[in-house]
Design a protein around this motif. Structure first.
Motif, short mmCIF file in Angstrom:
data_model
loop_
_atom_site.label_atom_id
_atom_site.label_comp_id
_atom_site.label_asym_id
_atom_site.label_seq_id
_atom_site.Cartn_x
_atom_site.Cartn_y
_atom_site.Cartn_z
N ASP A 41 -0.92 68.78 81.16
CA ASP A 41 -0.76 67.37 81.51
C ASP A 41 -1.41 66.48 80.46
O ASP A 41 -0.87 65.41 80.12
CB ASP A 41 -1.37 67.08 82.88
N PHE A 42 -2.55 66.89 79.95
CA PHE A 42 -3.25 66.13 78.94
C PHE A 42 -2.41 66.00 77.68
O PHE A 42 -2.25 64.91 77.11
CB PHE A 42 -4.59 66.80 78.63
N VAL A 43 -1.84 67.11 77.22
CA VAL A 43 -1.01 67.10 76.02
C VAL A 43 0.23 66.23 76.22
O VAL A 43 0.61 65.44 75.34
CB VAL A 43 -0.62 68.54 75.62
N GLU A 44 0.85 66.36 77.37
CA GLU A 44 2.05 65.57 77.63
C GLU A 44 1.74 64.08 77.71
O GLU A 44 2.59 63.24 77.39
CB GLU A 44 2.73 66.06 78.91
N SER A 45 0.51 63.73 78.10
CA SER A 45 0.12 62.32 78.14
C SER A 45 0.07 61.72 76.74
O SER A 45 0.09 60.49 76.58
CB SER A 45 -1.23 62.16 78.82
N LEU A 46 0.01 62.56 75.73
CA LEU A 46 -0.01 62.10 74.34
C LEU A 46 1.40 61.87 73.80
O LEU A 46 1.56 61.43 72.66
CB LEU A 46 -0.71 63.14 73.44
N GLY A 47 2.39 62.18 74.60
CA GLY A 47 3.77 62.06 74.14
C GLY A 47 4.27 63.30 73.43
O GLY A 47 5.29 63.28 72.75
N ALA A 48 3.55 64.42 73.58
CA ALA A 48 3.91 65.68 72.93
C ALA A 48 4.48 66.66 73.95
O ALA A 48 4.19 66.59 75.14
CB ALA A 48 2.68 66.29 72.25
N VAL A 49 5.29 67.59 73.45
CA VAL A 49 5.78 68.69 74.27
C VAL A 49 4.74 69.80 74.24
O VAL A 49 4.35 70.25 73.15
CB VAL A 49 7.14 69.21 73.75
N HIS A 50 4.28 70.23 75.39
CA HIS A 50 3.23 71.24 75.46
C HIS A 50 3.81 72.64 75.39
O HIS A 50 4.80 72.97 76.06
CB HIS A 50 2.44 71.09 76.76
N VAL A 51 3.18 73.48 74.54
CA VAL A 51 3.49 74.91 74.49
C VAL A 51 2.18 75.65 74.71
O VAL A 51 1.20 75.40 74.01
CB VAL A 51 4.09 75.30 73.12
N PRO A 52 2.11 76.55 75.70
CA PRO A 52 0.86 77.28 75.95
C PRO A 52 0.43 78.09 74.73
O PRO A 52 1.26 78.76 74.09
CB PRO A 52 1.22 78.20 77.12
N SER A 53 -0.83 78.01 74.39
CA SER A 53 -1.35 78.82 73.30
C SER A 53 -1.46 80.27 73.75
O SER A 53 -1.43 80.56 74.94
CB SER A 53 -2.72 78.29 72.85
N GLY A 54 -1.55 81.15 72.79
CA GLY A 54 -1.62 82.58 73.11
C GLY A 54 -0.71 83.37 72.20
O GLY A 54 -0.04 82.80 71.31
N PRO A 55 -0.65 84.68 72.38
CA PRO A 55 0.12 85.54 71.48
C PRO A 55 1.60 85.19 71.38
O PRO A 55 2.23 85.46 70.35
CB PRO A 55 -0.08 86.94 72.09
N ASP A 56 2.17 84.62 72.44
CA ASP A 56 3.61 84.34 72.45
C ASP A 56 3.93 82.88 72.16
O ASP A 56 5.02 82.40 72.48
CB ASP A 56 4.20 84.71 73.82
N PHE A 57 3.01 82.15 71.51
CA PHE A 57 3.25 80.72 71.34
C PHE A 57 4.46 80.43 70.44
O PHE A 57 5.14 79.42 70.62
CB PHE A 57 2.01 80.02 70.80
#
Length: 306
Positions: free
Chosen positions: A180-196
């Motif tokens: 939610d925090f990332v999307e509030s910046l106007g960005a599309v969020h992708v979860p970090s991790g091995p499959d990013f």
């Protein structure tokens, strides 16, 4: 006596201490500033651990923490023009900002607009200016897609907003809890991790035009594979390996003019420093741990009572 938060030798948190400090005197081209707020950044604890930029003179110990500060001019050094006692300013200290008083060189100090609080101004000289320099370095046309790895921290938060102000589409990696925090910046969020990488490809099926990396290591190497043009790969987190990947480190301008431009973005409502936590100087250790542990969201600032 005035207080300062220092590290007494290179190492871990056990080297840190809140100490009395003599009020410093400004040299030629310097301002003595009564600090009202000091930003906290990963480079602060890295310097405590012994890190120094290439060509940088080793810090004299004990060394005051901090690389960005905002406050009120108390004295002006020889040859200083354009600043006077009582001016509200922000910039990069000569040797530390977690203190009641700090010396700021006029070359990297700007007047604080009255519309900006000391707390927000203290979040700009390192994180926001680094973000600005990187976006300018990439020189992308409006409508291009930018991937920011580690978008949830201080530099990433600013980079996402500045990129959006320049008309770019932003995809950002961060932990699932920061969606939610990332999307509030106007960005599309992708979860970090091995499959990013798979997540980025799903979020941007037409590909990404550039990568602004803030993590380094395996994340940087994986992100590089998403680019057809590796000259559009920059990093503030993996300078040791980016060259062999075909990219470059973020080229820092470190000028008062850049600070003025970043502050104008804030005044114009295009950039929110997003200070999410503040701590008094007496709790500087907690502030630094919040950043060093890698769980900070947005910017952390130490507020010094005037």
């Amino acid at each position: 006596m005035p207080k300062a938060y220092v590290f007494t030798r290179f190492g871990g948190p056990e080297t840190e201490a809140l100490v009395d400090q003599e009020r410093p005197s400004p040299g030629p081209g310097e301002l003595l500033v009564a600090v009202r707020a000091a930003g906290v950044n990963p480079v602060d604890w890295k310097q405590r651990s012994g890190y120094a930029r290439p060509g940088q003179v080793a810090r004299e110990l004990p060394a005051v923490f901090g690389n960005e500060a905002a406050g009120v001019v108390e004295e002006v050094g020889e040859g200083v023009t354009g600043f006077a006692v009582g001016d509200e300013v922000f910039g990069n200290p000569v040797a530390g900002g977690y203190a009641a008083y700090a010396l700021l060189p006029v070359a990297v100090t700007a007047h604080k607009p009255e519309e900006i609080s000391f707390t927000d101004a203290a979040a700009l000289p390192v994180a926001a200016a680094t973000a600005y320099d990187g976006i300018r370095q990439l020189d992308l046309p409006a409508g291009a897609t930018l991937l920011i790895t580690g978008v949830g921290g201080g530099v990433g938060v600013a980079a996402a907003q500045i990129a959006r102000a320049f008309g770019l589409k932003v995809v950002g990696t961060a932990s699932a809890g920061k969606k939610d925090f990332v999307e509030s910046l106007g960005a599309v969020h992708v979860p970090s991790g091995p499959d990013f990488v798979a997540g980025v490809r799903a979020a941007a099926p037409d590909g990404v035009d550039a990568v602004y990396d803030l993590i380094g290591g395996e994340v940087l190497e994986a992100a590089a594979e998403l680019l057809a043009d590796r000259t559009k790969l920059i990093t503030a987190g993996g300078k040791d390996i980016v060259g062999r990947l075909g990219g470059a480190a973020v080229a820092r301008a470190r000028t008062a003019a850049i600070l003025d431009e970043v502050a104008r973005l804030v005044v114009d409502g295009k950039l929110n420093p997003l200070v999410t936590q503040t701590f008094p100087l007496a709790r500087a250790a907690e502030a630094l741990r919040t950043v060093e542990d890698g769980h900070a969201r947005g910017k952390i600032v130490i507020e010094v009572v005037g």
